[in-house]
Write a protein that holds these residues in place. Structure first.
Motif, PDB file in Angstrom:
ATOM      1  N   VAL A 175      -4.490   5.243 -13.115  1.00 57.92           N
ATOM      2  CA  VAL A 175      -4.521   4.897 -11.756  1.00 57.92           C
ATOM      3  C   VAL A 175      -4.670   6.330 -11.197  1.00 57.92           C
ATOM      4  O   VAL A 175      -4.628   7.596 -11.477  1.00 57.92           O
ATOM      5  CB  VAL A 175      -2.819   4.227 -10.966  1.00 57.92           C
ATOM      6  CG1 VAL A 175      -2.877   3.171 -12.032  1.00 57.92           C
ATOM      7  CG2 VAL A 175      -2.177   5.528 -11.567  1.00 57.92           C
ATOM      8  N   GLU A 176      -5.548   6.656  -9.320  1.00 57.89           N
ATOM      9  CA  GLU A 176      -5.003   7.573  -8.752  1.00 57.89           C
ATOM     10  C   GLU A 176      -3.816   8.116  -8.359  1.00 57.89           C
ATOM     11  O   GLU A 176      -3.120   7.298  -8.687  1.00 57.89           O
ATOM     12  CB  GLU A 176      -5.666   7.356  -7.188  1.00 57.89           C
ATOM     13  CG  GLU A 176      -6.980   6.559  -7.082  1.00 57.89           C
ATOM     14  CD  GLU A 176      -8.430   7.325  -8.081  1.00 57.89           C
ATOM     15  OE1 GLU A 176      -7.446   8.330  -7.511  1.00 57.89           O
ATOM     16  OE2 GLU A 176      -8.690   7.254  -7.664  1.00 57.89           O
ATOM     17  N   LEU A 177      -3.463   9.413  -8.472  1.00 55.67           N
ATOM     18  CA  LEU A 177      -2.772  10.066  -8.582  1.00 55.67           C
ATOM     19  C   LEU A 177      -1.670   9.978  -7.099  1.00 55.67           C
ATOM     20  O   LEU A 177      -0.345   9.360  -6.952  1.00 55.67           O
ATOM     21  CB  LEU A 177      -2.643  11.938  -8.718  1.00 55.67           C
ATOM     22  CG  LEU A 177      -1.177  12.013  -8.332  1.00 55.67           C
ATOM     23  CD1 LEU A 177      -0.604  12.298  -9.392  1.00 55.67           C
ATOM     24  CD2 LEU A 177      -2.315  14.091  -8.258  1.00 55.67           C
ATOM     25  N   SER A 178      -2.295   9.625  -6.235  1.00 51.34           N
ATOM     26  CA  SER A 178      -1.906   8.685  -5.097  1.00 51.34           C
ATOM     27  C   SER A 178      -0.769   8.127  -4.935  1.00 51.34           C
ATOM     28  O   SER A 178      -0.321   7.702  -4.213  1.00 51.34           O
ATOM     29  CB  SER A 178      -3.310   8.972  -3.806  1.00 51.34           C
ATOM     30  OG  SER A 178      -4.005   7.709  -3.862  1.00 51.34           O
ATOM     31  N   THR A 179      -1.517   6.916  -5.690  1.00 52.40           N
ATOM     32  CA  THR A 179      -0.690   5.912  -5.679  1.00 52.40           C
ATOM     33  C   THR A 179       0.482   5.604  -6.559  1.00 52.40           C
ATOM     34  O   THR A 179       1.533   5.031  -6.236  1.00 52.40           O
ATOM     35  CB  THR A 179      -1.776   4.591  -6.713  1.00 52.40           C
ATOM     36  OG1 THR A 179      -2.548   4.738  -6.468  1.00 52.40           O
ATOM     37  CG2 THR A 179      -0.831   3.322  -6.943  1.00 52.40           C
ATOM     38  N   ILE A 180       0.384   6.873  -7.664  1.00 55.04           N
ATOM     39  CA  ILE A 180       1.500   7.064  -8.519  1.00 55.04           C
ATOM     40  C   ILE A 180       2.505   7.941  -7.049  1.00 55.04           C
ATOM     41  O   ILE A 180       4.518   7.489  -7.383  1.00 55.04           O
ATOM     42  CB  ILE A 180       1.298   8.440  -9.664  1.00 55.04           C
ATOM     43  CG1 ILE A 180       0.429   7.337 -10.129  1.00 55.04           C
ATOM     44  CG2 ILE A 180       2.740   8.850 -10.147  1.00 55.04           C
ATOM     45  CD1 ILE A 180       0.389   8.876 -11.547  1.00 55.04           C
ATOM     46  N   LEU A 181       2.137   8.991  -5.958  1.00 55.05           N
ATOM     47  CA  LEU A 181       3.377   9.515  -5.124  1.00 55.05           C
ATOM     48  C   LEU A 181       3.241   8.229  -4.592  1.00 55.05           C
ATOM     49  O   LEU A 181       4.670   8.377  -4.511  1.00 55.05           O
ATOM     50  CB  LEU A 181       2.468   9.842  -4.247  1.00 55.05           C
ATOM     51  CG  LEU A 181       1.603  11.181  -5.414  1.00 55.05           C
ATOM     52  CD1 LEU A 181       1.250  12.699  -4.391  1.00 55.05           C
ATOM     53  CD2 LEU A 181       2.530  12.343  -5.632  1.00 55.05           C
ATOM     54  N   THR A 182       2.739   7.355  -4.537  1.00 57.03           N
ATOM     55  CA  THR A 182       3.261   6.134  -3.210  1.00 57.03           C
ATOM     56  C   THR A 182       4.477   5.464  -4.192  1.00 57.03           C
ATOM     57  O   THR A 182       5.309   5.370  -3.634  1.00 57.03           O
ATOM     58  CB  THR A 182       2.081   5.369  -2.770  1.00 57.03           C
ATOM     59  OG1 THR A 182       1.131   5.445  -2.183  1.00 57.03           O
ATOM     60  CG2 THR A 182       2.481   3.697  -2.015  1.00 57.03           C
ATOM     61  N   ILE A 183       4.465   5.111  -5.385  1.00 59.65           N
ATOM     62  CA  ILE A 183       5.839   4.560  -6.074  1.00 59.65           C
ATOM     63  C   ILE A 183       6.956   5.432  -5.903  1.00 59.65           C
ATOM     64  O   ILE A 183       7.356   4.660  -5.969  1.00 59.65           O
ATOM     65  CB  ILE A 183       5.077   4.212  -7.553  1.00 59.65           C
ATOM     66  CG1 ILE A 183       4.044   3.285  -7.819  1.00 59.65           C
ATOM     67  CG2 ILE A 183       5.925   3.886  -8.563  1.00 59.65           C
ATOM     68  CD1 ILE A 183       3.430   3.102  -8.883  1.00 59.65           C
ATOM     69  N   LEU A 184       6.491   7.072  -6.023  1.00 61.50           N
ATOM     70  CA  LEU A 184       8.031   8.049  -6.216  1.00 61.50           C
ATOM     71  C   LEU A 184       8.216   7.865  -5.137  1.00 61.50           C
ATOM     72  O   LEU A 184       8.826   8.331  -4.685  1.00 61.50           O
ATOM     73  CB  LEU A 184       7.153   8.902  -6.973  1.00 61.50           C
ATOM     74  CG  LEU A 184       6.591   8.905  -8.483  1.00 61.50           C
ATOM     75  CD1 LEU A 184       5.996  10.180  -8.691  1.00 61.50           C
ATOM     76  CD2 LEU A 184       7.660   8.676  -9.442  1.00 61.50           C
ATOM     77  N   ASP A 185       7.416   7.311  -3.957  1.00 60.10           N
ATOM     78  CA  ASP A 185       8.129   7.100  -2.227  1.00 60.10           C
ATOM     79  C   ASP A 185       8.546   6.096  -2.135  1.00 60.10           C
ATOM     80  O   ASP A 185       9.358   6.312  -0.860  1.00 60.10           O
ATOM     81  CB  ASP A 185       7.181   7.873  -1.620  1.00 60.10           C
ATOM     82  CG  ASP A 185       6.655   9.031  -1.133  1.00 60.10           C
ATOM     83  OD1 ASP A 185       7.246   9.654  -1.471  1.00 60.10           O
ATOM     84  OD2 ASP A 185       5.645   9.343  -1.004  1.00 60.10           O
ATOM     85  N   GLN A 186       8.909   5.422  -3.051  1.00 57.07           N
ATOM     86  CA  GLN A 186      10.234   4.017  -2.850  1.00 57.07           C
ATOM     87  C   GLN A 186      11.191   4.144  -3.453  1.00 57.07           C
ATOM     88  O   GLN A 186      11.449   4.568  -3.979  1.00 57.07           O
ATOM     89  CB  GLN A 186       9.469   3.000  -3.859  1.00 57.07           C
ATOM     90  CG  GLN A 186       8.068   3.214  -3.942  1.00 57.07           C
ATOM     91  CD  GLN A 186       7.648   2.662  -1.553  1.00 57.07           C
ATOM     92  OE1 GLN A 186       7.954   1.469  -1.451  1.00 57.07           O
ATOM     93  NE2 GLN A 186       6.439   2.844  -1.379  1.00 57.07           N
ATOM     94  N   ASP A 187      12.178   3.817  -1.866  1.00 53.53           N
ATOM     95  CA  ASP A 187      13.451   4.041  -2.462  1.00 53.53           C
ATOM     96  C   ASP A 187      14.099   2.343  -3.039  1.00 53.53           C
ATOM     97  O   ASP A 187      14.979   2.422  -3.690  1.00 53.53           O
ATOM     98  CB  ASP A 187      14.593   3.445  -1.579  1.00 53.53           C
ATOM     99  CG  ASP A 187      14.349   4.819  -0.179  1.00 53.53           C
ATOM    100  OD1 ASP A 187      14.376   5.780  -0.726  1.00 53.53           O
ATOM    101  OD2 ASP A 187      14.433   5.054   1.047  1.00 53.53           O
ATOM    102  N   VAL A 188      13.022   1.960  -3.618  1.00 48.73           N
ATOM    103  CA  VAL A 188      13.548   0.405  -4.160  1.00 48.73           C
ATOM    104  C   VAL A 188      12.596   0.069  -5.107  1.00 48.73           C
ATOM    105  O   VAL A 188      11.187   0.299  -5.508  1.00 48.73           O
ATOM    106  CB  VAL A 188      13.393  -0.758  -3.535  1.00 48.73           C
ATOM    107  CG1 VAL A 188      14.039  -1.855  -4.424  1.00 48.73           C
ATOM    108  CG2 VAL A 188      14.709  -0.516  -2.212  1.00 48.73           C
ATOM    109  N   LEU A 189      13.126   0.863  -6.551  1.00 52.16           N
ATOM    110  CA  LEU A 189      12.262   0.465  -7.848  1.00 52.16           C
ATOM    111  C   LEU A 189      13.043  -0.265  -8.938  1.00 52.16           C
ATOM    112  O   LEU A 189      14.268   0.228  -8.549  1.00 52.16           O
ATOM    113  CB  LEU A 189      11.780   2.083  -8.366  1.00 52.16           C
ATOM    114  CG  LEU A 189      10.638   2.288  -7.200  1.00 52.16           C
ATOM    115  CD1 LEU A 189      10.385   3.562  -7.497  1.00 52.16           C
ATOM    116  CD2 LEU A 189       9.837   1.504  -7.333  1.00 52.16           C
ATOM    117  N   ASN A 190      11.868  -0.884  -9.306  1.00 50.19           N
ATOM    118  CA  ASN A 190      13.246  -1.381 -10.663  1.00 50.19           C
ATOM    119  C   ASN A 190      13.037  -1.114 -12.178  1.00 50.19           C
ATOM    120  O   ASN A 190      12.436  -0.830 -13.183  1.00 50.19           O
ATOM    121  CB  ASN A 190      12.840  -3.167 -10.894  1.00 50.19           C
ATOM    122  CG  ASN A 190      13.581  -4.112 -12.114  1.00 50.19           C
ATOM    123  OD1 ASN A 190      14.525  -3.386 -12.984  1.00 50.19           O
ATOM    124  ND2 ASN A 190      13.326  -5.388 -12.094  1.00 50.19           N
TER     125      ASN A 190
END
Length: 511
Positions: A175-190
């Motif tokens: 995936v794009e690194l920007s996608t990883i950054l978006t995931i890491l910005d989430q307050d809700v993750l399983n």
């Protein structure tokens, strides 16, 4: 370019229009335009019929019969041949044959480019029904690139709800690194802990042979330096992702046995982080830019497992999507701030009419769209009962103070003369009070429009909108924005709403 001579009376054996269209498409008889589709080495030349294409797409209409008609052959380098063939098949026969996620992505792009809303809807429905952890990140990147907000929200939901499965997929490493950054910005993750996220970033870095400060070539055309070189540009790096890990939610043992052994952190990084985990009051600062949150990420709601058993067949997934849409149906009350009309003058649009107005409001609201006046019929049309409606064609967008586009929409529909046309943006936008925004409309249909003059302020339900008064030609250009459609945010404190990322984008509901 007329194609081979057709057999005699071929039309007689084909009962339906779509059958005759299929024959024209397959044989190329009477074709009067050509397309050079795709890029080398898979480039192909495809033939078409201007009338068929123009009666289905306003873009093709402008391409063949507008004032800026393109010369034959027409190069279409941004659509793959298979996707363009599927698009032609839909235009000629109404058939939509979706066979894979990748094909649906390509066809969705073509449908958006050529303004084929029904095909676009079918493609996005297919993409939603075919969404799994394996392709959620790819679908997210597609939705972001082509500005499909509903699909974007659904992808984020899957990433949040099935994070461990998403991270475990081998496709995650591409995936794009920007996608990883978006995931890491989430307050809700399983996830069980931040170790899951750190491990995923480590695998991604290893796949791309990156150290913490090196650029990821896919994001900057391979301009990164040698391994370990720090970037002076604004491009994100692996270290940008590392900084978003919530290390302070780990125990000293978890950190020492995991991140503490990784080469993605320097020795000073490790010491400072461990000191803050063990003794926050010791006075040691976290490394610059690193996350200082001590709260663990929240777990997603168990709506999916508690509502219905998960059946992964395509039909059931589509039905399930409808159920989720109904569950999260937006009940926000929309309001319309009408600008008080002082006087009007007629303006003839001979090709393209561009109008815009800058505004601010005194409360935080969500802007959903605008209203613009429809055309005034000319003298020849006034007494023709068949001319009570006409086909409108326009583009509208909303910009922030820096000129960055926040949302937009293409509108094509038959509307009544002397009416107000409601234009809904692709997604509602969260507007902050006392900040400047600009809404613009580009009218592509020739005809006469009523240009209005208005006071510089309008109030609706306690919200006051202030419009900048135009000077010179600008006073004419803003006269076609009659109303702004808005609503109050779902929460009285928008910053507390997890569906409001950043400072202006808002997704008030799942669908």
């Amino acid at each position: 370019m007329s194609g081979p001579n057709p057999p005699c009376d071929w039309q007689i054996s084909r009962k339906l229009v779509k059958e005759r269209g299929q024959y024209l498409l397959e044989t190329g008889i009477w074709s009067d335009c050509r397309f050079i589709v795709g890029s080398e080495p898979n480039q192909q030349v495809l033939e078409g019929h201007k009338l068929f294409l123009a009666m289905s797409s306003p873009v093709f209409e402008a391409m063949f019969f507008g004032g800026m008609a393109e010369k034959d052959p027409i190069a279409i380098l941004d659509v793959q041949p298979d996707a363009f063939k599927a698009l032609l098949e839909y235009i000629y026969t109404d058939k939509i044959n979706l066979t894979s996620f990748d094909q649906a992505c390509e066809l969705c792009y073509g449908a958006k480019k050529y303004m084929l809303p029904h095909l676009l809807k079918e493609c996005t429905t297919y993409l939603w029904s075919d969404l799994y952890p394996k392709n959620a990140c790819r679908a997210y990147e597609f939705a972001k690139l082509f500005e499909e907000p509903q699909l974007l929200t659904k992808c984020i939901r899957i990433i949040r709800d099935q994070t461990e499965e998403v991270l475990a997929e081998t496709s995650f490493e591409d995936v794009e690194l920007s996608t990883i950054l978006t995931i890491l910005d989430q307050d809700v993750l399983n996830v069980k802990s931040e170790l899951d996220l750190f491990t995923a970033v480590c695998k991604y870095a290893a796949k791309h042979n990156q150290t913490s400060g090196a650029k990821v070539p896919r994001l900057d055309d391979g301009l990164g330096g040698a391994s370990g070189e720090r970037s002076n540009s604004n491009q994100p790096t692996i270290r940008t992702a590392i900084k978003k890990i919530r290390f302070l939610t780990l125990t000293p043992q978890q950190f020492a046995e995991g991140p503490g052994k990784s080469s993605l952190l320097s020795e000073p990084d490790k010491f400072a982080i461990l000191m803050n985990i063990c003794s926050p009051s010791a006075g040691t600062s976290m490394p610059e830019g690193f996350c200082t949150l001590t709260e663990r990420r929240s777990k997603p709601h168990k709506l999916y497992s508690e509502t219905v058993p998960m059946d992964t067949s395509r039909t059931s997934m589509i039905q399930f999507a409808s159920l989720i849409a109904e569950t999260f149906k937006d009940s926000t009350k929309k309001m319309i701030c009408n600008r008080m009309l002082l006087r009007t003058t007629d303006c003839m649009n001979t090709s393209v009419l561009d109008c815009a107005v800058t505004f601010s409001c005194d409360k935080n609201v969500c802007v959903y769209g605008v209203k613009v006046p429809a055309q005034i019929p000319t003298a020849d049309e006034r007494y023709d009962p068949f001319s009570m409606v006409y086909g409108e064609l326009l583009y509208a967008h909303l910009l922030d103070a820096e000129g960055s586009r926040l949302t937009y929409t293409h509108f094509t529909s038959r509307v009544q003369y002397h009416s107000l046309v409601e234009i809904s943006f692709n997604r509602p936008i969260y507007i902050q009070k006392n900040k400047m925004y600009k809404v613009g409309v580009v009218l592509n249909k020739t005809g006469c429009y009523p240009i209005g003059s208005y006071p510089y302020q309008s109030t609706c339900n306690g919200v006051t909108f202030t419009f900048t008064q135009g000077q010179g030609g600008d006073s004419v250009r803003d006269g076609l924005i009659r109303s702004i459609i808005f609503a109050f945010p779902p929460s009285s404190n928008p910053n507390a709403n997890p569906e409001i990322p950043g400072d202006h984008n808002i997704q008030p509901s799942l669908m």
